[in-house]
Structure formats: structure tokens, C-alpha cells
Write a protein that holds these residues in place. Sequence first.
Motif, short mmCIF file in Angstrom:
data_model
loop_
_atom_site.label_atom_id
_atom_site.label_comp_id
_atom_site.label_asym_id
_atom_site.label_seq_id
_atom_site.Cartn_x
_atom_site.Cartn_y
_atom_site.Cartn_z
N THR A 51 -31.63 -15.97 -4.65
CA THR A 51 -31.37 -17.33 -5.12
C THR A 51 -32.63 -17.88 -5.77
OG1 THR A 51 -29.80 -17.71 -3.32
CG2 THR A 51 -30.66 -19.66 -4.45
N LEU A 52 -32.47 -18.44 -6.98
CA LEU A 52 -33.60 -19.05 -7.67
C LEU A 52 -33.99 -20.35 -6.98
CD1 LEU A 52 -32.56 -18.65 -11.42
CD2 LEU A 52 -34.20 -17.27 -10.14
N PRO A 53 -35.26 -20.74 -7.05
CA PRO A 53 -35.65 -22.05 -6.53
C PRO A 53 -34.85 -23.16 -7.18
CG PRO A 53 -37.59 -20.72 -7.03
CD PRO A 53 -36.41 -19.98 -7.57
N PRO A 102 -22.77 -17.99 -13.93
CA PRO A 102 -23.32 -16.68 -13.55
C PRO A 102 -24.67 -16.44 -14.18
CG PRO A 102 -21.57 -16.42 -15.16
CD PRO A 102 -21.57 -17.87 -14.77
N TYR A 103 -25.51 -15.69 -13.48
CA TYR A 103 -26.86 -15.39 -13.97
C TYR A 103 -26.81 -14.41 -15.14
CZ TYR A 103 -31.89 -14.40 -13.75
OH TYR A 103 -33.21 -14.27 -14.05
N MET A 104 -26.17 -13.27 -14.95
CA MET A 104 -25.93 -12.30 -16.02
C MET A 104 -24.50 -11.80 -15.91
SD MET A 104 -29.22 -9.74 -16.36
CE MET A 104 -30.92 -10.35 -16.40
N ALA A 129 -28.21 -15.90 -7.68
CA ALA A 129 -27.58 -17.22 -7.63
C ALA A 129 -28.50 -18.26 -8.26
CB ALA A 129 -27.27 -17.60 -6.19
N ALA A 130 -27.97 -18.98 -9.26
CA ALA A 130 -28.70 -20.08 -9.88
C ALA A 130 -28.05 -21.39 -9.42
CB ALA A 130 -28.69 -19.92 -11.39
#
Length: 392
Positions: A51-53, A102-104, A129-130
Motif C-alpha cells: 500500500t502506498l503512503p 488500479p495501480y497497473m 494499493a493506491a
Amino acid sequence: MRRRVLMGAAVAALLAGTCGTTAAHADTPAARPAAQPAGQPAGQPAADALTLPAPSGQRPVGRTTLHLRDEGRTDPWVPTEKRELMLSLWYPATAPAGTPAPYMTSGESELYAESTGLGLPKDLFTEVAAHATEDARPARVRGGLPLVILSPGFGMPRATLTGLAEELASRGYAVAGIGHNYEADGITFPDGHTTSCVACRVEDRDRVLEKVGAVRADDISFVIDELTGKRAARDRGVALDPGRIAVVGHSAGGFSTVPAMLKDPRVKAGVNMDGNFRYPDHETPVNRPLLMLGNPGHVPGGQDGTWDATWKQFTGWKRWLSVDGTQHLSFTDLAPLAKRLGRPLQTLDGDRVDTLTRGYVAAFLDTHLRGRDAPLLDGPSAGFPEVRFHRP
């Protein structure tokens, strides 16, 4: 094999257990083995969620995806085709929508993982996860949103700058991440096909990277035309202010900021994150604001002499910053993601470098697109002792 070394270094560093050192060339980070986390089987990533910050701004973030086709331009890498781009547009929303962005795509994740030659899970980057949601209702802002265009590193999908994009959108910017076709592994188009990095296969790397700067300058101008015209962003309800536009890039995307500024006066400011300066007209003065943010190799008299040579070219507002404990890929999502996987890219904590990257880029944009005072850019800060100011 040369292509795999250049393009696969990012993910190789992420999963193969590396802690990067200073990079002398754009998109070619050096690396050394990192220690295996205690209690973790050799060769296995940590189990933490990818998960991104979270963004720190006040607004929820929406994201939409645009397919742009330049009928007036032949693709520079595949001359039998017209130039096409995929664009991720992040923006402040009124409320989150029901579908996470979605991220990619599966095709992008598979190509990017395959480019390393390490046998990585092909769906690795689909699991990131963004925080943006797909096609959320845009917030209305009088006069339109300032626009930030993001250009990723050579061979790297535009998704690798998602964390920065979400941060800026949450603070009230529209952010357009460009998928420069045939310059990344990979880019998925609406019909489902995914392209790879054709440009990465050209043997003369110096000539290719000079060409990349010119190609991306053209791409950026085309994107500005599309987003500020009657189509694209307006069709999605995102109102932009054509008088407040900046370009921020990493590596090849970073050095492309100057060709873009020289080509298009609508670009009011630029940020080069750890990219060497490579372009033909390197003696032409640039009198618009520019921020140079890099690893410890990018210091006066350091490994990359192009920063010293180009510094004199900038005749307007300018800052030259380096960050202790970082390496070439530290200014992308790979820094916090590598931490989640137990494979740190650099000695500086991955979330820490992500926080300071977001903070300094946002301060620069607030200053030059919004006219706000940003003391963070005045000089060294006790809150960020890793950041060094250089005034050669």
C-alpha cells in the motif's frame, strides 16, 4: 541483456535484495546486496500489504484514464504508427467513488516484471494499493486547477509516480501522468494491447536519451493542447487553468523538463528528480523556475557533471538539492514499496524519502503556480536534515 540491465534495475532492486548506491547515469542505478530480514526465507518478499503512503491533503482523489492520439505526428520509435499516449489524470474530488483506481493493468505488471529477467510474479504490481478512486466527481474550483504534468523514468510505467500524483491532487492540483508510448514496459491501451519499450532496445544509449528529451517535449506540448482544449479533461469535468502549468519528471522524465520548457512557454516551472541533463540545445538559457532534486551523486563536483554544467543555464529562480541516503529510484513509489517488501532501496527509510519528496515538490509548485510562501525552499530545515542545499 543490456536492455534488461537498464530497464529491469528498478524491480531487480525491489525484490532481489538490493540497497542502491549513487547512480552516475539516468535510469542505471548501481546496487549492492542488502541484508536478509531476520526470520524471512531467502529470496522471499515480506508479507506486508503493498500500500502506498496516503496523501496528506484535504481532498479525496479521483483518477481517470485518457487515450490520446496525435494525428499530425508519426511515432518516433515505430514510424508505421501515429503517436499515441496513455494518460492518467488525478484530481481533487468531491467524494470518493466506489471503485479503487488500479495501480497497473495486468499487462503492464507482467511486462514490467518480465523486463527484469528475474522470474518475478507477473501480477506483482496489480497488487499495489493506491488511494484514488476511478472517475470520482471532480471538485469545482473557480478559475480552474493548476496542472502538473508527470513524466516517468526511461522504461518505467507512469504508475511509478502515483504516490506523488495522489499527494498533489489531494492538495488541489490536477496531475497528468504521461505514458510515453514505446518508452516503457508497459503501457496498456483501451483495446487491451500492451506495448513494451521499443526505445530501450536501441544500442546507442546516449543518442537515444537525447532523442527522448525531444520526443517528450513534443508529447508534453500535445498533452497540454489536449487537456486545455475542448476535449479530454473538460470532457471529464476537470477544469484547468492554462496559465498555471508545471512539468515534474524522474530520471529521463526529469531531464525532459528543460526541453519541454524551451519548446513550450506555457510550461511555467520544472522539477528534475535525479535525471542527468541530456538534450541538444543545452546552452540555451532558461529563465523560468527549476528545482533539481537528487541523490548524493548529484552534488557540485559529483559523479554527474551535467548538473554543474547546466546549473549556469538557469537564469531564473532555481534550487539545487540533494538528499543523503538516497539513490536513483528513491524518488519514485519504489522506495516505500521496497520497504513494504523488506528490500530497502536506500539507507534512508522508504517512507521518509517519500515524505520529503512530496513535501519539497509540493512546496515548489505552491510557490510558482500558486504564489504561496514556502519557507521549506529558503534553506536547510531542521525537519529535513537529510536535504542539502547547494549554491555553486
